[in-house]
Design a protein around this motif. Structure first.
Motif, mmCIF file in Angstrom:
data_model
loop_
_atom_site.group_PDB
_atom_site.id
_atom_site.type_symbol
_atom_site.label_atom_id
_atom_site.label_comp_id
_atom_site.label_asym_id
_atom_site.label_seq_id
_atom_site.Cartn_x
_atom_site.Cartn_y
_atom_site.Cartn_z
ATOM 1 N N CYS A 1 65.056 15.039 16.550
ATOM 2 C CA CYS A 1 64.661 15.677 17.814
ATOM 3 C C CYS A 1 63.835 16.930 17.573
ATOM 4 C CB CYS A 1 65.879 16.104 18.624
ATOM 5 S SG CYS A 1 66.948 14.766 19.089
ATOM 6 N N GLU B 1 57.834 23.405 29.418
ATOM 7 C CA GLU B 1 57.974 22.530 28.254
ATOM 8 C C GLU B 1 59.168 22.898 27.394
ATOM 9 O OE1 GLU B 1 55.208 23.930 29.229
ATOM 10 O OE2 GLU B 1 53.474 22.612 29.003
ATOM 11 N N LYS B 2 59.699 24.105 27.595
ATOM 12 C CA LYS B 2 60.749 24.605 26.712
ATOM 13 C C LYS B 2 62.110 24.675 27.396
ATOM 14 C CE LYS B 2 58.132 25.718 23.115
ATOM 15 N NZ LYS B 2 58.373 25.255 21.752
ATOM 16 N N HIS C 1 64.169 22.474 27.865
ATOM 17 C CA HIS C 1 65.184 21.688 27.150
ATOM 18 C C HIS C 1 65.948 22.534 26.140
ATOM 19 C CE1 HIS C 1 61.731 21.629 24.452
ATOM 20 N NE2 HIS C 1 62.595 21.485 23.488
ATOM 21 N N GLU D 1 65.263 11.623 27.690
ATOM 22 C CA GLU D 1 64.082 12.437 27.938
ATOM 23 C C GLU D 1 62.834 11.716 27.470
ATOM 24 O OE1 GLU D 1 64.055 16.318 26.373
ATOM 25 O OE2 GLU D 1 65.354 17.125 27.923
ATOM 26 N N GLY D 2 61.729 12.096 28.036
ATOM 27 C CA GLY D 2 60.456 11.581 27.561
ATOM 28 C C GLY D 2 59.496 12.739 27.484
ATOM 29 N N ALA D 3 58.233 12.420 27.206
ATOM 30 C CA ALA D 3 57.240 13.483 27.152
ATOM 31 C C ALA D 3 57.089 14.111 28.534
ATOM 32 C CB ALA D 3 55.915 12.900 26.689
ATOM 33 N N LEU D 4 56.815 15.388 28.562
ATOM 34 C CA LEU D 4 56.645 16.089 29.831
ATOM 35 C C LEU D 4 55.373 15.582 30.511
ATOM 36 C CD1 LEU D 4 58.070 18.323 31.405
ATOM 37 C CD2 LEU D 4 56.410 19.906 30.446
ATOM 38 N N ASP E 1 59.777 15.049 33.305
ATOM 39 C CA ASP E 1 59.355 14.265 32.151
ATOM 40 C C ASP E 1 59.250 12.777 32.485
ATOM 41 O OD1 ASP E 1 61.854 12.831 31.599
ATOM 42 O OD2 ASP E 1 62.631 14.784 31.013
#
Lengths: 292, 407
Positions: free
Chosen positions: A35, A102-103, A105, A133-136, A144
């Protein structure tokens, strides 16, 4: 470079409670090398009163992962375990003066480590309830790909507008509409194959003439329908005044001072303008307007 | 970083300082030399002459046969897109593209999109040192292939691909060959006239010119279709009024780069090696990625195990040292760079890769200070890492000593 707040920089450059706690009796470990971030949180809990006496972290990760870990240990020291369990990732982000979308998480990882550590202390097994989760995708509202996919699948959504209504994704700058269209096409192949050149505007029936009172009531009703979304994120919104095309609102709770506030407002503005069929400006009310 | 500490810039593969001489040469084109080079009057004519000089300067650095093979564009990305899309439009019966897994996003993202439109994309893989398998490449060269697009030097590791040999193989198979040479131009001698390369992209800001100007070299007689149609600029191959200041600056930057090639090959390489030796000697559990024996003279990519790249960069930045990291930590996709993944760098190290890229403006004193700064930064972050114990890593790459139950 990320737009890190002074608090994030402070916690990163001067981490509090770094390293393992001696004689820890609760340890939570989350994340992995795959991760790209991982955290071990160790707690020394007073068994009599169930109070967290000491908290220490060891973190593998980026600047905000380390800062989130440091902030978490500061928040929970001195709390009872039950108090600590009410700490949310938003609380961590708040202490840090907000995190880039983006941060976020990183703060989620902090909350998960805390729950895992308390479960470990209590001899329980902690269940991770996080969605995959996936890409934002939507950077304006921090949504995401995993969230969009699940929502499209669960509700059979077939348009960007629908996705925006369900998840907020795509409700801001609109740069992610191509990605959202691709997700819809992938998850829900029966969706309309040909997309209109513009994301369709919500239908605008020829609006009957409304008087000022009716207009303000409509704005109020619309704001009421938007509030649950914000309340889910521990925020709230209140209509303060309407002056011509300008709608004054006051942001409350987690929304107040949140660095996403301007994005939230622009999303609300877009929704209000679309629903009322006229261009409106939504801006935070000045303090004196609230006082009146 | 305190205002007193001078910064040390080791991120020249990202972008470079505009050379002072280049700034000087550009300035008049923002003021008195404002003319449109297409105009017939003297305002335009002077600018037109300056562009001709710049074109000759670029052609000289690339070793091109004709100045008219140089097309000015806005950036490397535009050059790459123009080359690939031109090849597809000029040869509509050819529906395949050969490229590599480690290209710049300018090529990879375009190819992803073309795949959605029905084109077949062959992405050549690399081995642990970032090297291609030329037999696998040869097997893909058929009459169905519209273009091969392979980078000359990798931006992250500096590893060089044998593009001259690959271009010969493509020519022998009757296939068009393009190279993204954005990182190579100005760092290596290039002689296009003697090669079989049909098209080449370069970007001004990677060789001490300004941002916003690039070049696509198109060998004479290569079938070409413009990306932008309109006016007759660039002989109708790239319409749009010229970025005259940027082009003039790029011309001079190419001349300066040509004169500094020997310096790159000797002095810059020696500085890079000094940096690398210093780090590898002082820091345990780190290694050079890519192909150390076959790479750009200015680039060193080092993987630091059990810590994450952004943290390293933030701490280095605080001491005034600028480098970059392949790891892009952002929500949900905390994946190491596609280049590190393609080389199979173990996860213990792939998140902690740092690229140092030098230029002719770096000094030995800077390199020594960078090493002295980096060593304690790495120690500090490892003390914070759950994968690191009192005296070293817990476990190894195969079985890390920290494996949370909740991933």
């Amino acid at each position: 470079m990320w737009d890190y707040s002074e608090q994030v920089q402070d916690h990163f450059f001067n981490p509090r409670n770094a390293g393992p706690v001696q004689d820890a009796n609760g340890v939570g470990e989350v994340g992995s090398l795959a991760c790209g971030d991982a955290l071990r949180l160790s707690l020394r809990v007073d068994p009599e009163r169930e109070v967290i006496l000491e908290a220490g972290f060891q973190t593998f990760g980026c600047g905000s992962a380390i800062a989130s870990s440091s902030a978490l240990t500061e928040i929970i020291k001195g709390m009872t375990l039950d108090q600590a369990l009410t700490v949310t990732n938003q609380d961590i982000a708040d202490v840090l003066g907000g995190l880039p979308a983006e941060k976020m998480h990183c703060s989620v990882m902090g909350r998960e480590a805390l729950q895992a550590a308390i479960a470990n202390y209590r001899g329980e097994r902690w269940e991770d309830d996080d969605h995959a989760e996936g890409a934002l995708v939507c950077k304006c509202f921090g949504v995401d790909a995993g969230m969009i996919e699940e929502t499209v699948r669960a509700n059979g959504l077939d348009s960007v507008t629908a996705v925006t209504h369900y998840t907020k994704a795509g409700g801001g700058c609109s740069a992610c509409h191509e990605e959202i269209e691709e997700i819809i096409a992938r998850v829900n192949p029966t969706a309309v194959a040909v997309q209109a050149p513009r994301a369709p505007e919500p239908p605008q029936p020829a609006a009957p003439r409304v008087n000022t009172l009716q207009r303000i009531r409509r704005i109020e009703r619309l704001i009421d329908t938007l509030r649950p979304e914000l309340q889910r994120d521990h925020g709230d919104l209140e209509l303060v005044d309407v002056d011509g095309r300008t709608v004054y609102v006051s942001l409350k709770g987690a929304c107040a001072g949140c660095q996403m506030a301007s994005l939230t407002l622009s999303g609300i503005q877009e929704r209000l303008s679309a629903e009322l069929g006229e261009p409106l400006r939504v801006i935070p009310a000045a303090p004196q307007q609230i006082a009146c | 970083m305190s205002e007193q500490t001078p910064g040390i810039y080791l991120d020249n593969n990202a972008t470079t300082m505009v050379a002072p001489e280049v700034v000087e040469a550009m300035l008049p084109f923002f003021t008195e030399q404002f003319g449109n080079p297409s105009s017939i009057h003297r305002y335009g004519d002077r600018v037109g002459r300056a562009l001709r000089t710049a074109r000759a300067q670029v052609a000289a650095l690339l070793g091109a046969t004709h100045d008219s093979e140089i097309i000015f564009t806005s950036c490397g990305t535009e050059s790459d897109a123009t080359a690939i899309l031109s090849a597809l439009r000029a040869q509509p019966e050819r529906r395949e593209i050969i490229t590599t897994e480690v290209e710049h996003p300018a090529v990879l993202s375009l190819c992803d999109q073309l795949a959605k439109e029905g084109y077949v994309i062959h992405r050549l893989g690399v081995d642990g040192h970032g090297r291609l398998d030329l037999d696998a490449y040869r097997a893909l060269l058929t009459e169905r292939v519209a273009i091969v697009s392979v980078m000359w030097a990798n931006n992250e590791t500096g590893t060089l691909f044998p593009v001259e040999e690959m271009a010969e193989m493509a020519r022998a198979a009757g296939v068009m060959f393009h190279t993204d040479a954005v990182q190579a131009v100005g760092k290596l001698p290039i002689a296009l006239a003697d090669s079989a390369i049909d098209m080449l992209s370069l970007s001004g800001h990677k060789l001490h010119a300004a941002k916003g100007v690039g070049v696509l070299y198109v060998r004479r007689n290569t079938r070409f279709r413009p990306l932008l149609r309109g006016g007759h600029q660039e002989r109708g191959r790239r319409a749009g009024t010229e970025n005259s200041a940027g082009i003039v600056g790029l011309g001079l930057a190419c001349e300066l780069a040509g004169a500094a090639l020997e310096h790159e090959r000797t002095t810059v390489r020696a500085l890079r090696d000094r940096l690398e030796r210093g780090i590898l000697t002082a820091v345990p559990h780190c290694f050079v990625t890519g192909d150390p024996d076959n790479r750009l003279p200015n680039t060193s990519n080092i993987a630091f195990e059990f810590i994450e790249g952004e943290s390293i960069l933030l701490l280095l930045n605080r001491h005034g040292i600028a480098a970059s990291s392949g790891s892009a930590c952002s929500s949900g996709s905390l994946e190491p760079s596609h280049v590190m993944r393609a080389m199979g760098i173990p996860l213990t190290a792939a998140h902690g890769t740092i690229r140092f890229s030098l230029s002719r403006y770096n000094s030995a004193a800077e390199i020594d200070r960078a090493v002295d700064t980096l060593v304690p930064v790495i120690e500090q972050l490892r003390r914070l890492s759950p994968y690191w114990g009192e005296d070293g890593p817990l476990g190894d790459a195969q079985t890390p000593g920290f494996s949370p139950a909740y991933a």
